[in-house]
Design an enzyme around this catalytic site. Structure first.
Site, PDB file in Angstrom:
ATOM      1  CG  HIS A   9      -0.374   0.292   2.506  1.00 31.30           C
ATOM      2  ND1 HIS A   9      -0.083  -0.681   3.449  1.00 31.30           N
ATOM      3  CD2 HIS A   9      -0.012   1.461   3.081  1.00 31.30           C
ATOM      4  CE1 HIS A   9       0.431  -0.118   4.527  1.00 31.30           C
ATOM      5  NE2 HIS A   9       0.480   1.181   4.334  1.00 31.30           N
TER       6      HIS A   9
ATOM      7  CG  ASP B 279       0.239  -4.040   2.862  1.00 34.38           C
ATOM      8  OD1 ASP B 279       0.528  -3.559   1.751  1.00 34.38           O
ATOM      9  OD2 ASP B 279       0.054  -3.355   3.885  1.00 34.38           O
TER      10      ASP B 279
ATOM     11  CB  SER C  91       2.695   2.155   6.343  1.00 32.79           C
ATOM     12  OG  SER C  91       1.447   2.214   6.969  1.00 32.79           O
TER      13      SER C  91
END
Length: 275
Positions: free
Chosen positions: A89, A134, A230
């Protein structure tokens, strides 16, 4: 007669625009429950860890800052002299030419070495709606020179398990949710892994978690990764077990952080990066 037709056409146009705006707003609301992974440039990405402590990059020499047009966007981990692992992402829909990584610095905005990204490989099963699989591999334009502050991280075996309650370290430049804590220096937090069923129950209202995910955090909250972390590393005894992925808020009681489980894609990482 003509004026009536024009009025009708204008009315139809207004309704169409209003419907389109409503659909966009609904889409944005649907992802706000998972604010950690809201992508740029539509949303801002923060800069600090919650409930953690400052560290020197020599303590986590595998840590990198993924830069998007020279600004910190996400974290990442050094796999070998040419490849970095981050979250899908963080890179989806972005051109490699817009990306670079800063290594060997405790600051995401200065120091160390900046190397441009040549190629990005998101996992072929990555699902943008569920954040499943992910994972994203980034090939660098030039080879890294290893040192005390730039080192590859160890990787688990394919499908290697992590016991519940195992203490981990997560690091990055994500949101601390504290005005008293600087966003300039690399931070880390120690959090225990959480039972898979317990984490699925915690996130049942949003569809639960998959076998490609693992959770870490305290029931009382207080320590967690957050926006801007992230893609960064979740490590156990020097081994990369997770990639910071998503969660409901940051460090909220009852909602542990959710990480992409590295062991399930170990073979994919090896086949594509040689790591």
């Amino acid at each position: 007669m003509i004026s009536n037709k024009i009025a009708i056409l204008l009315a139809v146009l207004v309704v169409a625009v209003a419907c389109a705006q409503a659909r966009v707003a609904l889409k944005h609301r649907s992802v706000q429950a998972l604010p950690r992974f809201l992508p740029r440039p539509k949303y801002d990405v923060g800069h600090r860890i919650v409930g953690g402590f400052e560290i020197d990059v020599s303590e986590t020499p595998y840590q990198v800052s993924l830069q998007y047009f020279n600004s910190h966007r996400c974290g990442g981990s050094v796999l070998n002299s040419k490849w970095i692992l981050t979250a899908a992402h963080c890179t989806v829909n972005l051109q490699p030419s817009s990306l670079a990584v800063r290594l060997g610095s405790s600051r995401h905005a200065s120091g160390g070495t900046v190397v441009r990204v040549a190629r990005v490989l998101e996992h072929p099963n990555y699902d943008d709606s569920t954040i499943d699989y992910d994972f994203s591999l980034m090939e660098l334009e030039s080879e890294l020179t290893f040192s005390d502050v730039v080192q590859p991280v160890s990787l688990p075996d394919q499908d290697e398990a992590v016991e519940d309650g195992t203490m981990t370290i997560v690091s990055g430049w994500g949101n601390t949710q504290s005005a008293a804590e600087s966003n300039a220096i690399l931070r880390a937090a120690n959090v225990p892994t959480v039972n898979q069923k317990e984490c699925t129950i915690a996130y049942s209202s949003s569809g639960g978690i998959t076998d490609r995910m693992l959770c870490a955090g305290y029931k009382r909250g207080g320590k967690d990764a957050c926006q801007g972390d992230s893609g960064g590393p979740l490590v156990v005894d020097g081994k990369l077990v997770g990639v910071v992925s998503w969660g409901f808020g940051c460090a909220m009681p009852g909602y542990p952080g959710v990480y992409a489980r590295v062991a399930v894609v170990r073979d994919w990482v090896r086949e594509n990066s040689g790591a």
